[in-house]
Enzyme design. Structure first.
Site, PDB file in Angstrom:
ATOM      1  N   TYR A 142       0.818  -1.210   0.000  1.00  0.00           N
ATOM      2  CA  TYR A 142       0.000   0.000   0.000  1.00  0.00           C
ATOM      3  C   TYR A 142       0.856   1.266   0.000  1.00  0.00           C
ATOM      4  O   TYR A 142       0.427   2.307  -0.469  1.00  0.00           O
ATOM      5  CB  TYR A 142      -0.881   0.044   1.252  1.00  0.00           C
ATOM      6  CG  TYR A 142      -2.143  -0.776   1.168  1.00  0.00           C
ATOM      7  CD1 TYR A 142      -2.101  -2.150   1.036  1.00  0.00           C
ATOM      8  CD2 TYR A 142      -3.387  -0.161   1.251  1.00  0.00           C
ATOM      9  CE1 TYR A 142      -3.270  -2.892   0.989  1.00  0.00           C
ATOM     10  CE2 TYR A 142      -4.562  -0.897   1.208  1.00  0.00           C
ATOM     11  CZ  TYR A 142      -4.488  -2.261   1.081  1.00  0.00           C
ATOM     12  OH  TYR A 142      -5.649  -2.998   1.038  1.00  0.00           O
ATOM     13  N   ASP A 224      -1.900 -18.418   2.626  1.00  0.00           N
ATOM     14  CA  ASP A 224      -2.886 -19.222   1.892  1.00  0.00           C
ATOM     15  C   ASP A 224      -3.504 -20.273   2.818  1.00  0.00           C
ATOM     16  O   ASP A 224      -4.723 -20.499   2.824  1.00  0.00           O
ATOM     17  CB  ASP A 224      -2.279 -19.868   0.629  1.00  0.00           C
ATOM     18  CG  ASP A 224      -0.936 -20.533   0.874  1.00  0.00           C
ATOM     19  OD1 ASP A 224      -0.364 -20.376   1.977  1.00  0.00           O
ATOM     20  OD2 ASP A 224      -0.444 -21.224  -0.046  1.00  0.00           O
ATOM     21  N   ASP A 252     -11.551  -9.254   5.706  1.00  0.00           N
ATOM     22  CA  ASP A 252     -12.860  -9.378   5.048  1.00  0.00           C
ATOM     23  C   ASP A 252     -13.379 -10.802   5.190  1.00  0.00           C
ATOM     24  O   ASP A 252     -14.556 -11.028   5.454  1.00  0.00           O
ATOM     25  CB  ASP A 252     -12.763  -9.033   3.551  1.00  0.00           C
ATOM     26  CG  ASP A 252     -13.119  -7.572   3.272  1.00  0.00           C
ATOM     27  OD1 ASP A 252     -12.901  -6.728   4.168  1.00  0.00           O
ATOM     28  OD2 ASP A 252     -13.614  -7.281   2.167  1.00  0.00           O
TER      29      ASP A 252
END
Ligand code: IPM
Ligand code: MG
Length: 357
Positions: A142, A224, A252
């Site tokens: 980011y 993962d 999320d």
């Protein structure tokens, strides 16, 4: 106590949900003898419309001069076609960076009254689901170097670099271990050390910090695998610490498996007591202005503000209990509605919770 709060209502449902959070905060002030002073500032789409930029300097200055910042939500289709550095989301990244808020705390908890909304099978959630994601917030892809260019053959390239310095990893790991000590004393450090250099540094530093917390159970886990374990057996997690992008994605997922995205608050913290508090859901432009939004995540964000920035634990408890009580009485906004429950509007939900304080 007298506290100054900078308020970024933002876009979409932002203004509606923040109004309800202020209502609840005012009630807390009345009951416990505090005064909360609000100063509205612009960020996101509304700031672009009014000033041409998503994060005016005045907003940064006001936030820095306040005791804390409350944020609704920013963004919407109206601003989706703007270049990256002028999108509402750039304002959000900008404020996180300007206030040096490196630690993003995102709890995901199965609320008993809403257990039926959880999309996982009961045999998976029977051991509960109560975890906190500690996401690094001002590093990684980011904030790393980015580039978009067309080469001499006309081929277009774009890159974002995921970069970390050891001290950035160290300080966020400390936040996670301290938090674990107040919970179930378990930390998972999430990385992709089988592929990425930045993750190998992350893992090395995480181990160093872990050695200072022998009382906390510690393990590494690949990102993962984490995504898979979250739906296979979420009860194994207590505190999860991870870099910015992994934390964005996993939080999320974690919120979804609680079944109540509209219920989850967050806190973004730096070295001092100044923090930024916001629901983790977005600006929901499709239902904006209809008095339908669920204000609970924002109201619970205010509880986190009281707890983390103002050291007002009893006041924070009062809000959390009020939310539980209202849910247990069967009141629901549309997003969490189920058969036999009473559907209420955004303002009604705010009124009900305020009345319980
Ligand atoms: C979040 C959001 C933001 C992020 C977006 C809106 C920039 O998804 O807070 O998780 O990616 O950090
Ligand atoms: Mg996100």
């Amino acid at each position: 106590m007298n506290k100054k709060i900078a308020v970024i209502k933002g876009d979409g449902i932002g203004p509606e949900i923040v109004t309800e959070a202020e209502k609840v905060l005012d009630k807390v002030g009345e009951k416990f003898g505090h005064k909360f002073e609000y100063t509205d500032v612009l960020m996101g789409g509304c700031a672009i419309d009014a000033t041409g930029v998503p994060l005016p300097q005045e907003t940064i200055d006001t936030c820095l001069a306040s005791d804390s910042v409350l944020l609704g939500a920013v963004g919407g289709p109206k601003w989706d076609t703007l270049p990256g550095n002028l999108r509402p989301e750039a304002g959000l990244l900008g404020i996180r960076g300007a206030l040096k808020l490196f630690a993003n705390i995102r709890p995901a908890k199965l609320i008993p009254a809403l257990a039926s909304a959880c999309p996982l099978k009961e045999e998976i959630t029977k051991n509960g689901l109560d975890l906190v994601i500690v996401r690094e917030l001002i590093g990684g892809a980011y904030f790393g170097k980015r580039d978009t260019h067309v080469d001499e053959n006309g081929v277009k390239h774009a890159s974002d670099s995921m970069a970390y310095a050891d001290y950035e990893v160290e300080r966020i790991c400390r936040v996670a271990f301290e938090m674990a000590r107040k919970r179930r004393s378990k930390v998972h450090s999430v990385d992709k050390a089988n592929v990425l250099d930045s993750s190998r540094l992350w893992r090395e530093v995480a181990h160093k910090v872990a050695a200072e917390y022998p009382d906390v159970e510690f393990s590494d886990i690949l990102v993962d695998n984490t995504a898979m374990q979250l739906v296979r057996n979420p009860a194994q997690f207590d505190v999860m610490v991870t870099e910015n992008l992994f934390g964005d994605i996993l939080s999320d997922e974690a919120s979804m498996i609680t079944g109540s995205l509209g219920m989850i608050p967050s806190a973004s913290l730096g070295e001092g007591s100044l923090g930024l508090y916001e629901p983790i859901h977005g600006s929901a432009p499709d239902i904006a202005g209809q008095n339908k939004a669920n204000p609970i995540a924002t109201i619970l964000s205010v509880a986190m503000m009281l707890r983390y920035s103002f050291d007002m634990a009893a006041e924070a408890d009062a809000i959390e209990k009020a939310v539980d009580d209202v849910l247990n009485e069967g009141y629901r906004t549309g997003d969490i509605m189920s058969e036999g429950m009473k559907c209420v509007s955004c303002t009604e939900m705010g009124d009900l919770i305020a009345a319980k304080i």
